[in-house]
Design a protein around this motif. Structure first.
Motif, PDB file in Angstrom:
ATOM      1  N   MET A   1      -5.567  49.013 -56.546  1.00  0.00           N
ATOM      2  CA  MET A   1      -4.600  47.920 -56.496  1.00  0.00           C
ATOM      3  C   MET A   1      -4.936  46.888 -57.562  1.00  0.00           C
ATOM      4  SD  MET A   1      -4.165  47.357 -52.380  1.00  0.00           S
ATOM      5  CE  MET A   1      -5.917  47.405 -52.079  1.00  0.00           C
ATOM      6  N   GLU A   2      -3.916  46.399 -58.241  1.00  0.00           N
ATOM      7  CA  GLU A   2      -4.110  45.417 -59.290  1.00  0.00           C
ATOM      8  C   GLU A   2      -3.695  44.031 -58.789  1.00  0.00           C
ATOM      9  OE1 GLU A   2      -5.401  45.487 -62.339  1.00  0.00           O
ATOM     10  OE2 GLU A   2      -5.997  47.580 -62.033  1.00  0.00           O
ATOM     11  N   PRO A   3      -4.610  43.048 -58.882  1.00  0.00           N
ATOM     12  CA  PRO A   3      -4.222  41.678 -58.508  1.00  0.00           C
ATOM     13  C   PRO A   3      -3.159  41.147 -59.461  1.00  0.00           C
ATOM     14  CG  PRO A   3      -6.617  41.915 -58.702  1.00  0.00           C
ATOM     15  CD  PRO A   3      -6.004  43.143 -59.300  1.00  0.00           C
ATOM     16  N   LEU A   4      -2.340  40.239 -58.965  1.00  0.00           N
ATOM     17  CA  LEU A   4      -1.316  39.595 -59.778  1.00  0.00           C
ATOM     18  C   LEU A   4      -1.812  38.215 -60.187  1.00  0.00           C
ATOM     19  CD1 LEU A   4       1.737  40.491 -57.525  1.00  0.00           C
ATOM     20  CD2 LEU A   4       1.003  41.677 -59.596  1.00  0.00           C
ATOM     21  N   THR A   5      -1.476  37.796 -61.395  1.00  0.00           N
ATOM     22  CA  THR A   5      -1.897  36.483 -61.892  1.00  0.00           C
ATOM     23  C   THR A   5      -0.696  35.750 -62.459  1.00  0.00           C
ATOM     24  OG1 THR A   5      -4.105  37.296 -62.449  1.00  0.00           O
ATOM     25  CG2 THR A   5      -3.409  35.249 -63.480  1.00  0.00           C
ATOM     26  N   LEU A   6      -0.562  34.477 -62.095  1.00  0.00           N
ATOM     27  CA  LEU A   6       0.518  33.634 -62.594  1.00  0.00           C
ATOM     28  C   LEU A   6      -0.067  32.318 -63.079  1.00  0.00           C
ATOM     29  CD1 LEU A   6       3.610  32.884 -62.836  1.00  0.00           C
ATOM     30  CD2 LEU A   6       3.343  31.838 -60.586  1.00  0.00           C
ATOM     31  N   ARG A   7       0.274  31.945 -64.300  1.00  0.00           N
ATOM     32  CA  ARG A   7      -0.083  30.626 -64.816  1.00  0.00           C
ATOM     33  C   ARG A   7       1.166  29.757 -64.730  1.00  0.00           C
ATOM     34  NH1 ARG A   7      -5.048  30.919 -66.855  1.00  0.00           N
ATOM     35  NH2 ARG A   7      -5.836  33.001 -67.384  1.00  0.00           N
ATOM     36  N   ALA A   8       1.038  28.635 -64.029  1.00  0.00           N
ATOM     37  CA  ALA A   8       2.219  27.840 -63.693  1.00  0.00           C
ATOM     38  C   ALA A   8       2.124  26.436 -64.265  1.00  0.00           C
ATOM     39  CB  ALA A   8       2.380  27.772 -62.177  1.00  0.00           C
ATOM     40  N   THR A   9       3.297  25.844 -64.498  1.00  0.00           N
ATOM     41  CA  THR A   9       3.374  24.481 -64.999  1.00  0.00           C
ATOM     42  C   THR A   9       3.712  23.488 -63.903  1.00  0.00           C
ATOM     43  OG1 THR A   9       5.694  24.845 -65.615  1.00  0.00           O
ATOM     44  CG2 THR A   9       4.026  25.213 -67.307  1.00  0.00           C
ATOM     45  N   ASP A  10       3.955  23.946 -62.688  1.00  0.00           N
ATOM     46  CA  ASP A  10       4.074  23.052 -61.534  1.00  0.00           C
ATOM     47  C   ASP A  10       3.771  23.838 -60.264  1.00  0.00           C
ATOM     48  OD1 ASP A  10       6.533  24.091 -60.272  1.00  0.00           O
ATOM     49  OD2 ASP A  10       7.566  23.238 -61.996  1.00  0.00           O
ATOM     50  N   ILE A  11       3.459  23.114 -59.201  1.00  0.00           N
ATOM     51  CA  ILE A  11       2.974  23.742 -57.981  1.00  0.00           C
ATOM     52  C   ILE A  11       4.081  24.506 -57.257  1.00  0.00           C
ATOM     53  CG2 ILE A  11       3.357  21.839 -56.357  1.00  0.00           C
ATOM     54  CD1 ILE A  11       0.464  22.452 -55.322  1.00  0.00           C
ATOM     55  N   GLU A  12       5.325  24.059 -57.408  1.00  0.00           N
ATOM     56  CA  GLU A  12       6.425  24.775 -56.765  1.00  0.00           C
ATOM     57  C   GLU A  12       6.637  26.141 -57.412  1.00  0.00           C
ATOM     58  OE1 GLU A  12       9.855  22.285 -56.633  1.00  0.00           O
ATOM     59  OE2 GLU A  12       8.845  20.721 -55.491  1.00  0.00           O
ATOM     60  N   GLU A  13       6.408  26.211 -58.720  1.00  0.00           N
ATOM     61  CA  GLU A  13       6.478  27.495 -59.405  1.00  0.00           C
ATOM     62  C   GLU A  13       5.407  28.439 -58.869  1.00  0.00           C
ATOM     63  OE1 GLU A  13       6.145  29.328 -63.952  1.00  0.00           O
ATOM     64  OE2 GLU A  13       5.871  27.188 -63.589  1.00  0.00           O
ATOM     65  N   MET A  14       4.219  27.889 -58.596  1.00  0.00           N
ATOM     66  CA  MET A  14       3.153  28.703 -58.019  1.00  0.00           C
ATOM     67  C   MET A  14       3.561  29.220 -56.644  1.00  0.00           C
ATOM     68  SD  MET A  14      -0.240  26.470 -59.006  1.00  0.00           S
ATOM     69  CE  MET A  14      -1.388  27.648 -58.277  1.00  0.00           C
ATOM     70  N   ALA A  15       4.110  28.334 -55.814  1.00  0.00           N
ATOM     71  CA  ALA A  15       4.478  28.724 -54.456  1.00  0.00           C
ATOM     72  C   ALA A  15       5.569  29.784 -54.434  1.00  0.00           C
ATOM     73  CB  ALA A  15       4.931  27.488 -53.671  1.00  0.00           C
ATOM     74  N   SER A  16       6.487  29.702 -55.395  1.00  0.00           N
ATOM     75  CA  SER A  16       7.608  30.647 -55.411  1.00  0.00           C
ATOM     76  C   SER A  16       7.199  32.031 -55.894  1.00  0.00           C
ATOM     77  CB  SER A  16       8.737  30.117 -56.306  1.00  0.00           C
ATOM     78  OG  SER A  16       8.317  30.068 -57.662  1.00  0.00           O
ATOM     79  N   ALA A  17       5.941  32.176 -56.326  1.00  0.00           N
ATOM     80  CA  ALA A  17       5.494  33.466 -56.840  1.00  0.00           C
ATOM     81  C   ALA A  17       5.440  34.530 -55.752  1.00  0.00           C
ATOM     82  CB  ALA A  17       4.118  33.323 -57.490  1.00  0.00           C
ATOM     83  N   PHE A  18       5.287  34.116 -54.498  1.00  0.00           N
ATOM     84  CA  PHE A  18       5.263  35.062 -53.391  1.00  0.00           C
ATOM     85  C   PHE A  18       6.404  34.755 -52.436  1.00  0.00           C
ATOM     86  CE2 PHE A  18       1.044  35.618 -55.026  1.00  0.00           C
ATOM     87  CZ  PHE A  18       0.810  36.971 -54.845  1.00  0.00           C
ATOM     88  N   GLN A  19       7.113  35.784 -52.041  1.00  0.00           N
ATOM     89  CA  GLN A  19       8.285  35.631 -51.192  1.00  0.00           C
ATOM     90  C   GLN A  19       7.900  34.949 -49.874  1.00  0.00           C
ATOM     91  OE1 GLN A  19       9.856  39.558 -50.703  1.00  0.00           O
ATOM     92  NE2 GLN A  19      10.397  39.793 -52.845  1.00  0.00           N
TER      93      GLN A  19
END
Length: 311
Positions: free
Chosen positions: A1-19
Motif C-alpha cells: 500500500m502506498e501512502p498518499l501525500t498532499l501539500r496544502a495552502t490552507d487547512i480546509e484543503e487538507m481536510a477535503s483530501a479525505f471524503q
C-alpha cells in the motif's frame, strides 16, 4: 500500500483530501499557510491513518469520518490544545465523529491519527471480551503511567502505516486494544468535562453561520444554561477568543469559503460580505486581512480549488 501525500495552502484543503472530513478555520496567524497531510486507507476504508503538520498557529473546528472513532497523538513545540486539553506527546486523544474536534495548533504541530469504523471497533472489543468505553470522547494520559510502552507501540504502528505504508491488521488491533486496556482506567479522563457545554454552544454557533443565520448570543447563553461569567471564562479558555470575536471570525471564514468558490465575473466581494452580515466594507476588509493575511478581492481572483485525494 502506498501512502498518499498532499501539500496544502490552507487547512480546509487538507481536510477535503479525505471524503467525509469537514474543517473550518476560526482564527489563524497572518502569513502563508503551509501544511502537509499524509494518509493511508486500509481494510476497505474502515481504518484510515493520517498525519498532518502545519507551519503557523491555527484554531479550527471540524469533524472526521462519519460513524468512526479517531485516536490521535500530537507533537507540538508550542502550547496547543485539543478539545480544550493541553497536548503532550504521551496523551492519546479519542473522539467520535459526532463530537468532532476543536484544535488550537501552533507552528510545528504534527498529528498522528487513526480513525476506525465504530462497528469494527465494537466487534474487536466483543471478540476479546473487553468492556468497551461508555463513550468515545476521552483522553488517556500516559505521561505518568507505567504503561508508556503501550502508547509508544501504538504511535509507532500509526507512524509506520502513514509514512511507510506498512500495515498489519492483527498488529494494529492488538496495539490499539492494549493501549485501551481497562488497566489504564486510572489514566482515563473525560475530555474537557467543563468544556462539554462550551463545545455544544460552539456547535450551535457553527450551525447558525453555516445556514446564513444571525447568531443571537443571548440564545447561546440560554442554551449554555450556566452563569454568564463562567461561560465567558470557559469560552475564552476553550477557543482563545471571546464569543463575539469567535462569531465574527467564523462569519469571515464563511465569506472566504464562498469567495473560493465564486466566479469573479458574476459575484463581487460586497455581495458576499453583505450575505454574512458585514455592512461596513472598510472594517470588513481590515478584519478579513487581519485574519487571513490577504485582501478579500485577492481571494476572489484566485482560481478555485479543484480535486482531492479520495479514500
Amino acid at each position: 500500500m502506498e501512502p498518499l501525500t498532499l501539500r496544502a495552502t490552507d487547512i480546509e484543503e487538507m481536510a477535503s483530501a479525505f471524503q467525509g472530513w469537514q474543517m473550518e478555520v476560526v482564527q489563524q496567524e497572518c502569513g502563508e499557510f503551509r501544511g502537509v497531510l499524509n494518509g493511508l486507507s486500509a481494510a476497505q476504508g474502515r481504518i484510515n491513518f493520517y498525519s498532518a503538520s502545519i507551519n503557523k498557529r491555527v484554531f479550527a473546528n471540524g469533524h472526521h469520518l462519519p460513524h468512526s472513532v479517531m485516536f490521535t497523538f500530537i507533537s507540538c513545540p508550542t502550547a496547543c490544545t485539543w478539545n480544550g486539553e493541553f497536548i503532550d506527546p504521551l496523551k492519546l486523544f479519542v473522539s467520535d465523529a459526532e463530537r468532532g474536534m476543536d484544535i488550537d495548533a501552533g507552528p510545528g504541530f504534527v498529528s498522528y491519527s487513526v480513525s476506525v469504523d465504530r462497528g469494527l471497533l465494537q466487534d474487536w472489543f466483543m471478540e476479546e471480551g473487553i468492556p468497551p468505553p461508555l463513550n468515545y470522547n476521552f483522553c488517556l494520559d500516559f505521561t505518568k503511567a507505567r504503561r508508556q510502552e503501550a502508547a509508544i507501540a501504538l504511535r509507532q504502528v500509526i507512524t509506520s502505516a502513514v509514512y511507510r505504508g506498512v500495515f498489519n491488521l492483527t498488529d494494529f488491533k492488538f496495539s490499539l486494544l492494549k493501549a485501551l486496556h481497562p488497566l489504564s482506567k486510572e489514566q482515563l479522563s473525560r475530555i474537557s468535562i467543563n468544556f462539554a457545554p462550551i463545545h455544544e454552544s460552539v456547535e450551535m454557533i457553527h450551525e447558525a453561520v453555516r445556514h446564513g443565520k444571525e447568531v443571537n448570543l443571548q440564545n447561546v447563553l440560554e442554551f449554555y444554561g450556566g452563569p454568564v461569567r463562567t461561560f465567558y471564562y470557559n469560552f475564552k479558555r476553550y477557543t482563545g477568543c471571546t464569543p463575539h470575536q469567535y462569531i465574527k471570525n467564523l462569519r469571515l471564514t464563511a465569506v472566504q469559503k464562498m469567495l473560493k468558490m465564486a466566479d469573479p465575473n458574476f459575484v463581487g466581494v460586497q455581495e458576499v460580505a453583505y450575505q454574512f452580515g458585514f455592512r461596513h466594507l472598510g472594517q470588513f476588509a481590515k478584519d478579513y486581512n487581519q485574519l487571513f493575511g490577504e485582501m478579500p478581492s485577492h481571494r476572489l481572483r484566485r482560481p478555485a480549488l479543484k480535486g482531492n485525494i479520495a479514500q
